[in-house]
Design a protein around this motif. Structure first.
Motif, PDB file in Angstrom:
ATOM      1  N   MET A  51     -21.881   8.132 -13.945  1.00 58.11           N
ATOM      2  CA  MET A  51     -20.957   8.874 -14.810  1.00 58.11           C
ATOM      3  C   MET A  51     -20.353   7.975 -15.881  1.00 58.11           C
ATOM      4  O   MET A  51     -20.185   8.385 -17.037  1.00 58.11           O
ATOM      5  N   GLN A  52     -20.034   6.746 -15.513  1.00 54.19           N
ATOM      6  CA  GLN A  52     -19.389   5.856 -16.479  1.00 54.19           C
ATOM      7  C   GLN A  52     -20.338   5.459 -17.608  1.00 54.19           C
ATOM      8  O   GLN A  52     -19.900   5.132 -18.709  1.00 54.19           O
ATOM      9  N   VAL A  53     -21.641   5.518 -17.367  1.00 61.13           N
ATOM     10  CA  VAL A  53     -22.609   5.270 -18.443  1.00 61.13           C
ATOM     11  C   VAL A  53     -22.484   6.366 -19.502  1.00 61.13           C
ATOM     12  O   VAL A  53     -22.423   6.099 -20.713  1.00 61.13           O
ATOM     13  N   PHE A  54     -22.419   7.622 -19.042  1.00 59.52           N
ATOM     14  CA  PHE A  54     -22.280   8.748 -19.973  1.00 59.52           C
ATOM     15  C   PHE A  54     -21.004   8.614 -20.797  1.00 59.52           C
ATOM     16  O   PHE A  54     -20.997   8.898 -22.004  1.00 59.52           O
ATOM     17  N   GLU A  55     -19.929   8.188 -20.157  1.00 59.66           N
ATOM     18  CA  GLU A  55     -18.635   8.089 -20.847  1.00 59.66           C
ATOM     19  C   GLU A  55     -18.668   7.106 -22.016  1.00 59.66           C
ATOM     20  O   GLU A  55     -17.856   7.199 -22.934  1.00 59.66           O
ATOM     21  N   LEU A  56     -19.608   6.177 -22.007  1.00 61.12           N
ATOM     22  CA  LEU A  56     -19.651   5.139 -23.042  1.00 61.12           C
ATOM     23  C   LEU A  56     -20.397   5.566 -24.302  1.00 61.12           C
ATOM     24  O   LEU A  56     -20.390   4.844 -25.294  1.00 61.12           O
ATOM     25  N   VAL A  57     -21.025   6.736 -24.285  1.00 59.56           N
ATOM     26  CA  VAL A  57     -21.765   7.174 -25.471  1.00 59.56           C
ATOM     27  C   VAL A  57     -20.810   7.378 -26.642  1.00 59.56           C
ATOM     28  O   VAL A  57     -21.106   6.992 -27.774  1.00 59.56           O
ATOM     29  N   GLY A  58     -19.679   8.011 -26.379  1.00 56.75           N
ATOM     30  CA  GLY A  58     -18.620   8.063 -27.384  1.00 56.75           C
ATOM     31  C   GLY A  58     -18.736   9.161 -28.421  1.00 56.75           C
ATOM     32  O   GLY A  58     -17.743   9.563 -29.005  1.00 56.75           O
ATOM     33  N   GLN A  59     -19.942   9.642 -28.700  1.00 57.86           N
ATOM     34  CA  GLN A  59     -20.121  10.702 -29.690  1.00 57.86           C
ATOM     35  C   GLN A  59     -21.344  11.519 -29.299  1.00 57.86           C
ATOM     36  O   GLN A  59     -22.227  11.026 -28.587  1.00 57.86           O
ATOM     37  N   PRO A  60     -21.421  12.778 -29.748  1.00 63.60           N
ATOM     38  CA  PRO A  60     -22.573  13.606 -29.385  1.00 63.60           C
ATOM     39  C   PRO A  60     -23.886  13.031 -29.923  1.00 63.60           C
ATOM     40  O   PRO A  60     -23.943  12.534 -31.050  1.00 63.60           O
ATOM     41  N   VAL A  61     -24.921  13.071 -29.100  1.00 64.20           N
ATOM     42  CA  VAL A  61     -26.255  12.649 -29.508  1.00 64.20           C
ATOM     43  C   VAL A  61     -27.230  13.768 -29.141  1.00 64.20           C
ATOM     44  O   VAL A  61     -26.904  14.668 -28.364  1.00 64.20           O
ATOM     45  N   THR A  62     -28.434  13.708 -29.689  1.00 64.44           N
ATOM     46  CA  THR A  62     -29.402  14.784 -29.446  1.00 64.44           C
ATOM     47  C   THR A  62     -30.600  14.341 -28.620  1.00 64.44           C
ATOM     48  O   THR A  62     -31.382  15.185 -28.175  1.00 64.44           O
ATOM     49  N   SER A  63     -30.770  13.038 -28.432  1.00 59.94           N
ATOM     50  CA  SER A  63     -31.917  12.577 -27.636  1.00 59.94           C
ATOM     51  C   SER A  63     -31.538  11.354 -26.813  1.00 59.94           C
ATOM     52  O   SER A  63     -30.883  10.443 -27.307  1.00 59.94           O
ATOM     53  N   TRP A  64     -31.986  11.362 -25.553  1.00 64.24           N
ATOM     54  CA  TRP A  64     -31.621  10.305 -24.608  1.00 64.24           C
ATOM     55  C   TRP A  64     -32.839  10.057 -23.731  1.00 64.24           C
ATOM     56  O   TRP A  64     -33.398  10.996 -23.170  1.00 64.24           O
ATOM     57  N   VAL A  65     -33.244   8.819 -23.620  1.00 62.84           N
ATOM     58  CA  VAL A  65     -34.335   8.479 -22.709  1.00 62.84           C
ATOM     59  C   VAL A  65     -33.810   7.557 -21.619  1.00 62.84           C
ATOM     60  O   VAL A  65     -33.073   6.607 -21.894  1.00 62.84           O
ATOM     61  N   ASP A  66     -34.147   7.881 -20.375  1.00 57.28           N
ATOM     62  CA  ASP A  66     -33.749   7.077 -19.222  1.00 57.28           C
ATOM     63  C   ASP A  66     -35.014   6.471 -18.624  1.00 57.28           C
ATOM     64  O   ASP A  66     -35.914   7.196 -18.191  1.00 57.28           O
ATOM     65  N   LEU A  67     -35.088   5.154 -18.617  1.00 54.95           N
ATOM     66  CA  LEU A  67     -36.290   4.441 -18.176  1.00 54.95           C
ATOM     67  C   LEU A  67     -36.196   4.103 -16.694  1.00 54.95           C
ATOM     68  O   LEU A  67     -35.183   3.601 -16.229  1.00 54.95           O
ATOM     69  N   GLY A  68     -37.268   4.364 -15.948  1.00 60.59           N
ATOM     70  CA  GLY A  68     -37.274   4.087 -14.521  1.00 60.59           C
ATOM     71  C   GLY A  68     -36.235   4.890 -13.793  1.00 60.59           C
ATOM     72  O   GLY A  68     -35.394   4.360 -13.060  1.00 60.59           O
ATOM     73  N   SER A  69     -36.270   6.216 -13.954  1.00 60.71           N
ATOM     74  CA  SER A  69     -35.181   7.087 -13.497  1.00 60.71           C
ATOM     75  C   SER A  69     -34.998   7.115 -11.990  1.00 60.71           C
ATOM     76  O   SER A  69     -33.900   7.399 -11.506  1.00 60.71           O
ATOM     77  N   GLY A  70     -36.049   6.843 -11.234  1.00 62.31           N
ATOM     78  CA  GLY A  70     -35.922   6.760  -9.782  1.00 62.31           C
ATOM     79  C   GLY A  70     -35.336   8.017  -9.179  1.00 62.31           C
ATOM     80  O   GLY A  70     -35.840   9.119  -9.339  1.00 62.31           O
TER      81      GLY A  70
END
Length: 203
Positions: A51-70
């Motif tokens: 959750m704290q990773v999401f909180e650091l984005v700071g502004q709306p974005v339209t594309s997000w890639v998560d590598l090695g999602s497990g």
């Protein structure tokens, strides 16, 4: 004591995250989505940590890639949080293990998430050009940055949770890369940091 981010989300989002926790517990004996030793503290170690990773984005974005999602950390957690806070953001979860990818697809269907699961290795995937690239416990920074650089859009940000060796990893990475970095304290582990990298270029 680690801080909680629970108060930053709506009741509906919190309920989805609780359902994810239950789903991980149900699947873990068969697939080992997370280390069995962390199951007793699954909420803090994996969900709040994501959750704290999401909180650091700071502004709306339209594309997000998560590598090695497990097991979906941080990718599934961030996609759940984005349903209300960034509904236009599409997630690409990259996971080469077919069994873990199957779990990610179950999450996508159960929570109606705006995401695609790519069952391949990050180095073989065509460049995604994402506004945000995340990767948790995938590889040390010197090995991770070529993958991040491959999939990060110009002007994008990489959010990379790292453990107690984060300073050594940064020093090693600077032998081949230059970047702007902001180090954020982890709310779940005093020795950990979340590294926010921008303007990543080979030396």
């Amino acid at each position: 004591m680690p801080q909680s981010l629970d108060g930053n989300v709506s009741r509906e989002t919190h309920e989805k995250l609780q359902a994810l926790e239950a789903l991980v517990r149900r699947w873990n004996p068969r697939i080992n989505l997370v280390a069995a030793s962390t199951l007793d503290d699954l909420w803090a170690r994996h969900i709040v940590d994501s959750m704290q990773v999401f909180e650091l984005v700071g502004q709306p974005v339209t594309s997000w890639v998560d590598l090695g999602s497990g097991g979906g950390f941080p990718g599934i957690v961030c996609a759940i949080m984005a349903l209300e806070q960034m509904p236009d953001c599409h997630f690409t979860l990259v996971e080469s293990d077919k069994r873990k990818a199957a779990f990610l697809l179950v999450c996508q269907q159960q929570f109606s998430l705006n995401l695609t699961v790519r069952v391949e290795r990050a180095e073989q995937l065509s460049p995604v050009s994402a506004d945000v690239v995340s990767a948790r416990a995938l590889a040390p920074l010197p090995q991770l940055l070529p993958l991040v650089h491959r999939h990060l859009a110009l002007g994008g940000i990489a959010l990379l949770p790292k453990g107690k060796n984060h300073m050594a990893e940064l020093e090693a990475a600077r032998a081949e890369w230059q970047f702007d970095v902001t180090s954020h304290d982890s709310k779940t582990d005093e020795s950990a940091r979340i590294l926010a990298l921008k303007d990543i270029q080979r030396v």
